[in-house]
Scaffold this motif. Structure first.
Motif, PDB file in Angstrom:
ATOM      1  N   LYS A 161       0.822  -1.200   0.000  1.00  0.00           N
ATOM      2  CA  LYS A 161       0.000   0.000   0.000  1.00  0.00           C
ATOM      3  C   LYS A 161       0.860   1.256   0.000  1.00  0.00           C
ATOM      4  CE  LYS A 161      -4.053   1.932   2.097  1.00  0.00           C
ATOM      5  NZ  LYS A 161      -5.221   1.676   2.889  1.00  0.00           N
ATOM      6  N   TYR A 162       0.639   2.038  -0.994  1.00  0.00           N
ATOM      7  CA  TYR A 162       1.324   3.323  -1.047  1.00  0.00           C
ATOM      8  C   TYR A 162       0.281   4.398  -0.801  1.00  0.00           C
ATOM      9  CZ  TYR A 162       5.438   1.110  -3.024  1.00  0.00           C
ATOM     10  OH  TYR A 162       6.536   0.349  -3.224  1.00  0.00           O
ATOM     11  N   VAL A 163       0.640   5.285   0.058  1.00  0.00           N
ATOM     12  CA  VAL A 163      -0.313   6.347   0.346  1.00  0.00           C
ATOM     13  C   VAL A 163       0.197   7.629  -0.301  1.00  0.00           C
ATOM     14  CG1 VAL A 163      -1.454   7.643   2.175  1.00  0.00           C
ATOM     15  CG2 VAL A 163      -0.954   5.232   2.480  1.00  0.00           C
ATOM     16  N   MET A 164      -0.681   8.309  -0.956  1.00  0.00           N
ATOM     17  CA  MET A 164      -0.244   9.569  -1.555  1.00  0.00           C
ATOM     18  C   MET A 164      -1.148  10.726  -1.127  1.00  0.00           C
ATOM     19  SD  MET A 164      -1.481   9.435  -5.454  1.00  0.00           S
ATOM     20  CE  MET A 164      -0.832  11.064  -5.754  1.00  0.00           C
ATOM     21  N   LYS A 165      -0.608  11.883  -1.353  1.00  0.00           N
ATOM     22  CA  LYS A 165      -1.375  13.066  -0.975  1.00  0.00           C
ATOM     23  C   LYS A 165      -2.547  13.259  -1.930  1.00  0.00           C
ATOM     24  CE  LYS A 165       2.304  15.813   0.991  1.00  0.00           C
ATOM     25  NZ  LYS A 165       3.174  16.965   0.827  1.00  0.00           N
ATOM     26  N   PRO A 166      -3.626  13.769  -1.420  1.00  0.00           N
ATOM     27  CA  PRO A 166      -4.716  14.077  -2.350  1.00  0.00           C
ATOM     28  C   PRO A 166      -4.376  15.348  -3.140  1.00  0.00           C
ATOM     29  CG  PRO A 166      -5.297  14.755  -0.139  1.00  0.00           C
ATOM     30  CD  PRO A 166      -3.950  14.113  -0.040  1.00  0.00           C
ATOM     31  N   PRO A 167      -4.996  15.511  -4.294  1.00  0.00           N
ATOM     32  CA  PRO A 167      -4.705  16.746  -5.043  1.00  0.00           C
ATOM     33  C   PRO A 167      -5.266  17.960  -4.293  1.00  0.00           C
ATOM     34  CG  PRO A 167      -6.483  15.520  -6.085  1.00  0.00           C
ATOM     35  CD  PRO A 167      -5.977  14.665  -4.974  1.00  0.00           C
ATOM     36  N   GLN A 168      -4.472  18.991  -4.253  1.00  0.00           N
ATOM     37  CA  GLN A 168      -4.962  20.231  -3.629  1.00  0.00           C
ATOM     38  C   GLN A 168      -5.619  21.068  -4.713  1.00  0.00           C
ATOM     39  OE1 GLN A 168      -1.556  22.086  -1.920  1.00  0.00           O
ATOM     40  NE2 GLN A 168      -1.302  20.483  -0.375  1.00  0.00           N
ATOM     41  N   VAL A 169      -6.898  21.188  -4.608  1.00  0.00           N
ATOM     42  CA  VAL A 169      -7.640  21.903  -5.661  1.00  0.00           C
ATOM     43  C   VAL A 169      -8.153  23.225  -5.116  1.00  0.00           C
ATOM     44  CG1 VAL A 169      -9.546  21.746  -7.291  1.00  0.00           C
ATOM     45  CG2 VAL A 169      -8.258  19.704  -6.694  1.00  0.00           C
ATOM     46  N   LEU A 170      -7.772  24.276  -5.767  1.00  0.00           N
ATOM     47  CA  LEU A 170      -8.170  25.615  -5.313  1.00  0.00           C
ATOM     48  C   LEU A 170      -8.794  26.385  -6.466  1.00  0.00           C
ATOM     49  CD1 LEU A 170      -4.695  26.399  -3.776  1.00  0.00           C
ATOM     50  CD2 LEU A 170      -6.708  25.764  -2.448  1.00  0.00           C
ATOM     51  N   ARG A 171      -9.581  27.355  -6.122  1.00  0.00           N
ATOM     52  CA  ARG A 171     -10.136  28.247  -7.139  1.00  0.00           C
ATOM     53  C   ARG A 171      -9.065  29.261  -7.524  1.00  0.00           C
ATOM     54  NH1 ARG A 171     -15.379  29.985  -7.184  1.00  0.00           N
ATOM     55  NH2 ARG A 171     -16.090  27.880  -6.959  1.00  0.00           N
ATOM     56  N   HIS A 172      -8.863  29.449  -8.800  1.00  0.00           N
ATOM     57  CA  HIS A 172      -7.880  30.439  -9.251  1.00  0.00           C
ATOM     58  C   HIS A 172      -8.629  31.491 -10.052  1.00  0.00           C
ATOM     59  CE1 HIS A 172      -3.721  31.604 -10.271  1.00  0.00           C
ATOM     60  NE2 HIS A 172      -4.276  32.057 -11.364  1.00  0.00           N
ATOM     61  N   GLY A 173      -8.869  32.620  -9.418  1.00  0.00           N
ATOM     62  CA  GLY A 173      -9.696  33.642 -10.062  1.00  0.00           C
ATOM     63  C   GLY A 173     -11.107  33.091 -10.213  1.00  0.00           C
ATOM     64  N   SER A 174     -11.853  33.643 -11.141  1.00  0.00           N
ATOM     65  CA  SER A 174     -13.229  33.165 -11.262  1.00  0.00           C
ATOM     66  C   SER A 174     -13.371  32.112 -12.341  1.00  0.00           C
ATOM     67  CB  SER A 174     -14.157  34.342 -11.564  1.00  0.00           C
ATOM     68  OG  SER A 174     -13.732  34.938 -12.766  1.00  0.00           O
ATOM     69  N   LYS A 175     -12.337  31.987 -13.181  1.00  0.00           N
ATOM     70  CA  LYS A 175     -12.516  31.106 -14.326  1.00  0.00           C
ATOM     71  C   LYS A 175     -11.524  29.952 -14.379  1.00  0.00           C
ATOM     72  CE  LYS A 175     -14.663  34.545 -17.228  1.00  0.00           C
ATOM     73  NZ  LYS A 175     -14.421  35.619 -18.152  1.00  0.00           N
ATOM     74  N   LYS A 176     -10.639  29.888 -13.402  1.00  0.00           N
ATOM     75  CA  LYS A 176      -9.633  28.836 -13.474  1.00  0.00           C
ATOM     76  C   LYS A 176      -9.596  28.036 -12.185  1.00  0.00           C
ATOM     77  CE  LYS A 176      -6.460  30.871 -16.788  1.00  0.00           C
ATOM     78  NZ  LYS A 176      -5.144  31.443 -16.973  1.00  0.00           N
TER      79      LYS A 176
END
Ligand code: AKG
Ligand code: FE2
Length: 1000
Positions: A904-919
């Motif tokens: 079992k390899y554990v990895m970090k979850p993706p860090q998802v953020l809002r970038h401006g209003s469209k990205k």
């Protein structure tokens, strides 16, 4: 107006049956001829009952006539799809003229209710719409209904209804009154068409009546003749007296006469009407441009294939005003005596390196020039020079400010280098040269302070050979501009130097990035473009340069271009839009001026590597677009082929020709709202900047990755590709594909590349090495290193496999190596080898190399599941048997796998953020790529394909994805990627060392 598609358009690519049938039924009603004659053109709105505006009689005739607009739409776009070619939840509205469908959203008419929508009778799309002259005209000119938003549309629609009703009333009252254009609710053009239509109707009616009358008269005449020929007896027999018969004949003759008079009066009335129309035409305030030959049927109207005309005049180079003087300023006694003395003492103690005729010493940023002996290991500016450097910088700032008074935000070049020349004795001299190295900032002046023995510096104008002498007394300063170096050489002639010692301290701004500096000369469409790596900069630090303002071609100042490596010209639209430019030959004259300017630039700046010419962008004005076409044609067919070193801005053509981009462009032409025909807004300017940047960048870096020169790359817009690739971190786009061949190629190319290119290559190398190091952590890669792979022969997938993907055969080999010798068993091998070899030739090879290992392994596996001994069997292996053997062998060599345990390899979850209003930002993208041991490019491509968008990795190593995505979306795609490309649940690859993944 419900005849239009009265439900939101889902996917324009696959129109619903309703969409289709609606469009088809319309097509049946009217031809989509590019030239819609007012008399023959019939609006579909008048055909379907729901399309008709109540009580409006003019809906079908008030469409402006512009063949180009229609043909533009016809040839560029699928009429039934919005030019954006995207799927949008929006109504589709069709242009009353060209029949091109548009999403209401795309033409900023979103928010329309069904009621509003059904009211629209006559709407012109951005291609067909020609703006009225003034705002006042617009409010009255309801016949040309193109609105930028729902409110104006409603207003205009209302105005249209009012004006239509008014026109109807007027025409009923007195047709002649409509000829006064100023007080009419309708525009003059509209009036003409109204009258023409009325005339046609009247004409038809009159002619029918006249024909009837004539028939009647003819019948009467025949009857009369018959009666006359039968004689009075017959008449008498019918109880008419001869007298009464004569009376009757006279009456009939009178009636016939009267009828003839009526006929002529009708004809006269018609003629009168015709005359009034003619007089209206003669007072038309917008005379039409002389007609041009039609374009070839399949040519692109914006970028036609054939030039129709060559310039009228030749391209003689007019006199170029150099406006350059060798020494732009002199300051006597710039140094205090004490300061000068101190400096002399300091330099006396320094060791100078001899060069031709004198010796030199450098401080600060290394300044390298032809014949320079100083190494790049230059000492920093010594403390004693620092106050002087500050003073010089102040002078430089003042000069810069005076040069660009209206651009206070520009930072003047910082003087950062000092080269000290030492002249000792009368034999010393300074060879003739110019300080025109590309590493000198193009805006930097060159400051020279003289210390000690005075002398004369001789300046020679290269072109004319004219010499002038400049005296340099002790403690004085003379300033030369960088640009003057393109015109003048300077030297201290042999034998001119008096005995004694002279030091000259020369200060400059050395900037390696300016080695590839760019000078952009452009009109207001370059307004949003800025050089510099700061927030405002659109080009970024990879493309340093300066922008110069040239609203018209005559304003292009060749002198401004001096000292820059690249010159970009974006100018000409204001010239050709002038009213006196009426035909192709006028356009050709404008083009000639451009050509002359280019020649002047090249003449003045031989150091300029390339002049990039941006073709003119199409506008919203169709008449103007025809001139744009002509101008662009000349650039393409005359300028590019005939002028070496003139390059076009790559992608600009695609930008103009590509349907999607052209549509995108047309939507960007609205910086000042609906009346702006020409200007790009910020978004459009960004696309423009990307294209310019890309071209210059590619030119500078030797055409890296030319494959990307298509309008669309992998479904992504050109601009985003450009952004991705030119971004400091995106720079490695090409190498992010992780093509091992790059390594080789880079090594070969390295010496010929420019500095920034070398940097990129280094980046690429670094990344390659880093990844290779990472991979070394795994036993697999070590083996791979040993395996001789001809990387040139590998395709991308294979290369990827070789670098990062699991290869079971390799793994086997390694393990085998470790285990082979001690356990060797005396078992028959030949059959196994041969059989296995037949199964997979690659394995065979490997096996042959490591016979002992395989001996051992295969020895263990020579029994099939049924317990048969294969060595004694005559028959061949079946496929299933071989497969089972292979799996068993793998199990054998992978105890974890055999035991059914999953590591079992554990990895970090993706860090998802809002970038401006469209990205959306995938913040730890690179980190995750590293954990996955997959190239960022590979992962990025997967993400973009899965999410159906575009994106790029920015300087913070985050993946910026266009559009809004949630954590779960990104996680989902990442899991899919892992399943498909990492854990090997699907057969893209298998990687046994990563088995199960889970988020923290
Ligand atoms: O010594 C001078 O006055 C001129 C020096 C010079 O031209 C140079 O260093 O490039
Ligand atoms: Fe010099």
């Amino acid at each position: 107006m419900s005849g239009r598609i009265n439900k939101p358009a889902g996917k324009p690519q696959t129109p619903s049956p309703l969409v289709k049938s609606s469009a088809q039924s319309k097509r049946g009603l009217n031809t989509r001829s590019p030239v819609l004659s007012p008399t023959t053109y019939k609006s579909p709105h008048s055909a379907g009952k729901s399309l008709k505006l109540k009580d409006s009689s003019i809906t079908s005739i008030d469409v402006l006539d512009s063949p180009t607009g229609s043909s533009l739409c016809r040839s560029l776009f699928d009429l039934e799809k919005c030019p954006c070619n995207l799927s949008q939840e929006s109504w589709l509205i069709d242009c009353s003229k060209c029949r091109q469908y548009w999403h209401t959203k795309c033409v900023t008419l979103d928010g329309l209710s069904k009621k509003d929508y059904n009211k629209i009778v006559n709407w012109l799309c951005p291609f067909c719409y020609t703006a009225p002259v003034s705002t006042a005209d617009f409010s009255n000119d309801a016949s040309c209904l193109t609105c930028r938003n729902t409110k104006t549309l409603r207003d205009a629609n209302h105005a249209f209804e009012v004006s239509a009703a008014a026109a109807k009333i007027k025409s009923v009252i007195n047709i002649g009154d409509i000829s006064g254009p100023s007080d009419s609710l309708l525009s003059q053009e509209n009036s003409i068409r109204c009258i023409e239509s009325e005339m046609k109707q009247m004409n038809e009616a009159c002619q029918t009546d006249i024909r009837k009358l004539i028939n009647e008269v003819c019948q009467l005449k025949t009857e009369l003749t018959n009666l006359s020929s039968t004689g009075p007896d017959t008449l008498h027999a019918s109880h008419h007296s001869s007298e009464s018969t004569e009376q009757l004949l006279a009456t009939i003759s009178c009636k016939i006469e009267a009828l003839s008079i009526n006929e002529s009066s009708i004809t006269a009335g018609l003629n009168e009407l015709k005359q009034s129309v003619a007089s209206l035409r003669s007072t038309d305030p917008h005379p039409t441009v002389p007609s041009r030959p039609p374009l070839p049927p399949d040519s692109n109207p914006i970028f036609p294939v054939h030039p129709t005309r060559v310039p009228r005049t030749g391209c003689e180079i007019p006199h170029v005003p150099h406006r350059q003087i060798p020494v732009s300023d002199t300051k006597h006694e710039f140094l205090e005596q004490t300061e000068a003395n101190e400096l002399k003492v300091f330099f006396d103690s320094c060791s100078f390196k001899p060069e031709s005729g004198h010796s030199v010493m450098s401080f600060g940023s290394p300044y390298q020039y032809t014949g320079s002996k100083s190494s790049s290991n230059v000492p920093p500016i010594p403390d004693i020079l620092k106050p002087l450097l500050e003073r010089i910088n102040n002078v430089q700032s003042e000069l810069y400010r005076s040069l660009y008074p209206d651009q206070p935000f520009l930072t003047p070049p910082e003087i950062n280098s000092c080269l000290v020349n030492k002249y000792q004795g009368s034999d010393s001299f300074l060879p003739r040269h110019a300080d025109r190295e590309m590493t000198i900032h193009p805006e930097s002046s060159i400051f020279t302070i003289s210390l000690g023995q005075s002398c004369d510096v001789t300046f020679t104008e290269r072109e004319s050979g004219t010499e002038s002498s400049h005296p340099c007394p002790d403690r004085s300063l003379y300033i030369m501009s960088r640009r003057s170096q393109e015109v003048f050489d300077h030297e201290i002639e042999k034998g001119s130097m008096p005995a004694g010692t002279r030091y000259s301290l020369t200060f400059r701004c050395i900037s390696w990035t300016h080695n590839n500096s760019t000078c952009l000369i452009g009109d207001s469409n370059t307004r949003f473009l800025r050089f510099g790596s700061n927030k405002r900069g659109t080009f970024g630090e990879q493309m340093p340069g300066q922008k110069f303002w040239a609203p018209k071609l005559k304003d292009i100042d060749p002198v401004s271009c001096m000292g820059y490596s690249n010159v970009v010209l974006l100018c000409g639209i204001n010239d050709i839009k002038e009213s006196q430019i009426q035909c192709e030959s006028d356009v050709a004259d404008c083009y000639t001026l451009l050509k002359q300017k280019i020649k002047q630039i090249k003449l003045l700046s031989p150091c300029t590597k390339a002049v990039f010419v941006c073709q003119l962008l199409p506008t919203k004005d169709l008449t103007l677009n025809r001139k744009v076409n002509d101008f662009n044609r000349l650039i393409h067919f005359d300028l590019f082929p005939s002028c070496k070193d003139v390059e076009y801005v790559e992608g600009f053509r695609q930008f103009v020709c590509n349907r999607v981009l052209a549509a995108e462009l047309s939507m960007h032409l609205d910086r000042h709202g609906r009346f702006d025909m020409l200007h790009l807004n910020r978004a459009g300017a960004r696309v423009l900047a990307s294209l310019i940047k890309q071209s210059v960048f590619l030119r500078v870096h030797g055409g890296v990755d030319k494959r990307r020169h298509t309008g669309r790359v992998n479904g992504r817009l050109y601009s985003s590709v450009v952004e991705a690739r030119l971004h400091p971190s995106g720079m490695v786009d090409g190498c992010q594909e992780f093509d091992p061949t790059l390594k080789k190629k880079k090594k070969k190319k390295a010496p010929v590349l420019d500095e920034p290119a070398a940097e990129i290559i280094n980046d690429m190398k670094k990344e390659t090495d880093e990844l290779a190091n990472d991979l070394e952590d795994f036993s697999l890669t070590k083996k791979k290193k040993k395996k001789p792979v001809n990387i040139e022969e590998l395709d991308n997938d294979k290369a990827l496999e070789d670098l990062g993907e699991f290869d079971p055969t390799m793994k086997k080999k390694k393990k085998k190596k470790k285990e082979a010798v001690p356990d060797g068993e005396d078992l028959p091998l030949d059959n196994d080898l041969n059989d296995f070899g037949d199964f997979d030739p690659t394995l065979k090879k490997k096996k042959k190399k490591k016979t002992t290992i395989l001996d051992d392994e295969l020895g263990d596996d020579t029994m099939d599941s049924s317990g048969d001994t294969w060595v004694t069997s005559e028959r061949d292996y079946t496929y299933e048997e071989l497969l089972k053997r292979a799996v068993d062998m793998m199990r054998d060599k992978n105890p974890d796998m055999q035991a059914g345990e999953k590591k079992k390899y554990v990895m970090k979850p993706p860090q998802v953020l809002r970038h401006g209003s469209k990205k959306t930002s995938f913040a730890n993208f690179l980190e995750i790529c590293k954990m996955l041991h997959r190239t960022p490019k590979h992962v990025q491509d997967f993400f973009m394909a899965e999410l159906g968008t575009s994106g790029s990795v920015d300087g913070y190593n985050q993946l910026l994805i266009k559009g809004r995505f949630q954590q779960k979306n990104i996680e989902g795609v990442l899991k899919r990627y892992i399943r498909e490309y990492v854990t090997g649940d699907v057969p893209h690859s298998i990687n046994s060392f990563i088995r199960v993944w889970g988020w923290h």
